[in-house]
Scaffold this active site. Structure first.
Site, PDB file in Angstrom:
ATOM      1  N   GLY A  49      30.898  41.450  31.944  1.00  0.00           N
ATOM      2  CA  GLY A  49      31.796  40.821  32.900  1.00  0.00           C
ATOM      3  C   GLY A  49      32.364  39.570  32.270  1.00  0.00           C
ATOM      4  O   GLY A  49      31.888  39.115  31.212  1.00  0.00           O
ATOM      5  N   GLN A  54      35.432  31.015  32.587  1.00  0.00           N
ATOM      6  CA  GLN A  54      34.943  31.010  31.203  1.00  0.00           C
ATOM      7  C   GLN A  54      36.071  30.900  30.187  1.00  0.00           C
ATOM      8  O   GLN A  54      35.830  30.537  29.035  1.00  0.00           O
ATOM      9  CB  GLN A  54      34.129  32.277  30.925  1.00  0.00           C
ATOM     10  CG  GLN A  54      32.831  32.340  31.717  1.00  0.00           C
ATOM     11  CD  GLN A  54      32.116  33.643  31.476  1.00  0.00           C
ATOM     12  OE1 GLN A  54      32.384  34.622  32.157  1.00  0.00           O
ATOM     13  NE2 GLN A  54      31.229  33.674  30.494  1.00  0.00           N
ATOM     14  N   CYS A 102      24.842  35.593  28.598  1.00  0.00           N
ATOM     15  CA  CYS A 102      26.177  35.164  29.026  1.00  0.00           C
ATOM     16  C   CYS A 102      27.003  34.842  27.792  1.00  0.00           C
ATOM     17  O   CYS A 102      26.498  34.213  26.853  1.00  0.00           O
ATOM     18  CB  CYS A 102      26.043  33.922  29.913  1.00  0.00           C
ATOM     19  SG  CYS A 102      27.619  33.277  30.493  1.00  0.00           S
ATOM     20  N   LEU A 103      28.255  35.244  27.812  1.00  0.00           N
ATOM     21  CA  LEU A 103      29.126  34.944  26.673  1.00  0.00           C
ATOM     22  C   LEU A 103      29.335  33.437  26.515  1.00  0.00           C
ATOM     23  O   LEU A 103      29.673  32.976  25.428  1.00  0.00           O
ATOM     24  CB  LEU A 103      30.476  35.646  26.850  1.00  0.00           C
ATOM     25  CG  LEU A 103      30.407  37.183  26.834  1.00  0.00           C
ATOM     26  CD1 LEU A 103      31.755  37.771  27.210  1.00  0.00           C
ATOM     27  CD2 LEU A 103      29.961  37.684  25.474  1.00  0.00           C
ATOM     28  N   HIS A 144      26.110  37.107  38.850  1.00  0.00           N
ATOM     29  CA  HIS A 144      26.302  36.276  37.665  1.00  0.00           C
ATOM     30  C   HIS A 144      27.776  35.884  37.523  1.00  0.00           C
ATOM     31  O   HIS A 144      28.080  34.712  37.266  1.00  0.00           O
ATOM     32  CB  HIS A 144      25.806  37.051  36.429  1.00  0.00           C
ATOM     33  CG  HIS A 144      26.006  36.352  35.136  1.00  0.00           C
ATOM     34  ND1 HIS A 144      24.962  35.869  34.374  1.00  0.00           N
ATOM     35  CD2 HIS A 144      27.140  36.043  34.454  1.00  0.00           C
ATOM     36  CE1 HIS A 144      25.454  35.294  33.284  1.00  0.00           C
ATOM     37  NE2 HIS A 144      26.768  35.387  33.303  1.00  0.00           N
ATOM     38  N   GLU A 145      28.665  36.856  37.710  1.00  0.00           N
ATOM     39  CA  GLU A 145      30.096  36.562  37.526  1.00  0.00           C
ATOM     40  C   GLU A 145      30.623  35.643  38.625  1.00  0.00           C
ATOM     41  O   GLU A 145      31.389  34.711  38.352  1.00  0.00           O
ATOM     42  CB  GLU A 145      30.909  37.862  37.469  1.00  0.00           C
ATOM     43  CG  GLU A 145      30.571  38.756  36.290  1.00  0.00           C
ATOM     44  CD  GLU A 145      30.538  38.033  34.951  1.00  0.00           C
ATOM     45  OE1 GLU A 145      31.345  37.118  34.723  1.00  0.00           O
ATOM     46  OE2 GLU A 145      29.677  38.376  34.125  1.00  0.00           O
ATOM     47  N   HIS A 148      29.874  32.020  38.112  1.00  0.00           N
ATOM     48  CA  HIS A 148      30.789  31.296  37.214  1.00  0.00           C
ATOM     49  C   HIS A 148      31.924  30.648  38.002  1.00  0.00           C
ATOM     50  O   HIS A 148      32.357  29.532  37.689  1.00  0.00           O
ATOM     51  CB  HIS A 148      31.396  32.248  36.180  1.00  0.00           C
ATOM     52  CG  HIS A 148      30.516  32.530  35.000  1.00  0.00           C
ATOM     53  ND1 HIS A 148      30.053  31.556  34.159  1.00  0.00           N
ATOM     54  CD2 HIS A 148      30.034  33.697  34.502  1.00  0.00           C
ATOM     55  CE1 HIS A 148      29.325  32.105  33.194  1.00  0.00           C
ATOM     56  NE2 HIS A 148      29.295  33.405  33.385  1.00  0.00           N
TER      57      HIS A 148
HETATM   58 NI    NI Z   1      28.327  34.731  32.100  1.00  0.00          NI
END
Ligand code: NI
Length: 191
Positions: A49, A54, A102-103, A144-145, A148
């Site tokens: 995702g 981000q 997470c990226l 999680h998304e 953000h």
């Molecule tokens: Ni993330």
């Protein structure tokens, strides 16, 4: 389309709360082009995702897609889903201790308590309503998304810092036990 730079932990804007998107904003060609870039960036980085936050665009838009993801091979398939103004409402108190990555937090995973049964309302990228339940490990991914978009990283929700691990150490020491738990969750919920 373009691959956008992904901000990493420590970037102050990752803490910003994203703004609601109006129908007029969503319909703009520029917004639609951004959504294409968000998808391309997520796929380029092998993310399950990616949230607009981000890539430092502070609108409530995120993408989820899981299809034989090399970072998370145990995750059930999720077709490409764009969420605009998503709202997640827990259906009960059932929780799962998920090992997240997470990226925006390169190299680190950690354990976060997530609801396993959620109701989701959102728009898709055309502004059509999405109204459905999201269950199991997929529910963890969606939480999680959406976090953000509220300026939260999984690191903010790690209860026990002793669960923090590099990906290498995860694979060496934690993978098998975690995947066994994850597979039981997936079997229970079908997702
Ligand atoms: Ni993330």
């Amino acid at each position: 389309m373009a691959v956008l730079p992904i901000a990493t932990v420590g970037h102050p804007e990752l803490k910003w709360v994203a703004k609601e998107v109006t129908r007029e904003q969503l319909a703009l060609p520029e917004t639609q082009a951004f959504i294409d870039d968000l998808i391309e960036t997520m796929r380029h980085a092998n993310g399950a995702g990616l949230a607009a936050t981000q890539v430092l665009r502070h609108q409530r838009i995120c993408a989820v897609e899981v299809d034989n993801n090399p970072r998370y091979p145990y995750k059930p398939r999720v077709p490409l889903t764009i969420l605009v103004n998503p709202v997640l409402t827990p259906l009960d108190d059932d929780m799962f201790e998920n090992m997240e990555g997470c990226l925006s937090v390169p190299g680190i995973r950690g354990q976060v308590a997530r609801h396993t049964r959620l109701h989701l309302t959102a728009w898709d990228r055309e502004g059509n309503p999405i109204d459905k339940d999201i269950l199991g490990l997929t529910a963890c991914t969606f939480q999680h998304e959406v976090d953000h978009l509220d300026g939260l990283l999984f690191l903010d929700k790690v209860i026990d810092s002793g669960t923090l691990t590099t990906w290498d150490s995860f694979n060496l020491f934690h993978h098998d036990a975690f995947v066994e738990r994850a597979k039981a969750l997936i079997a229970k919920h079908g997702s």
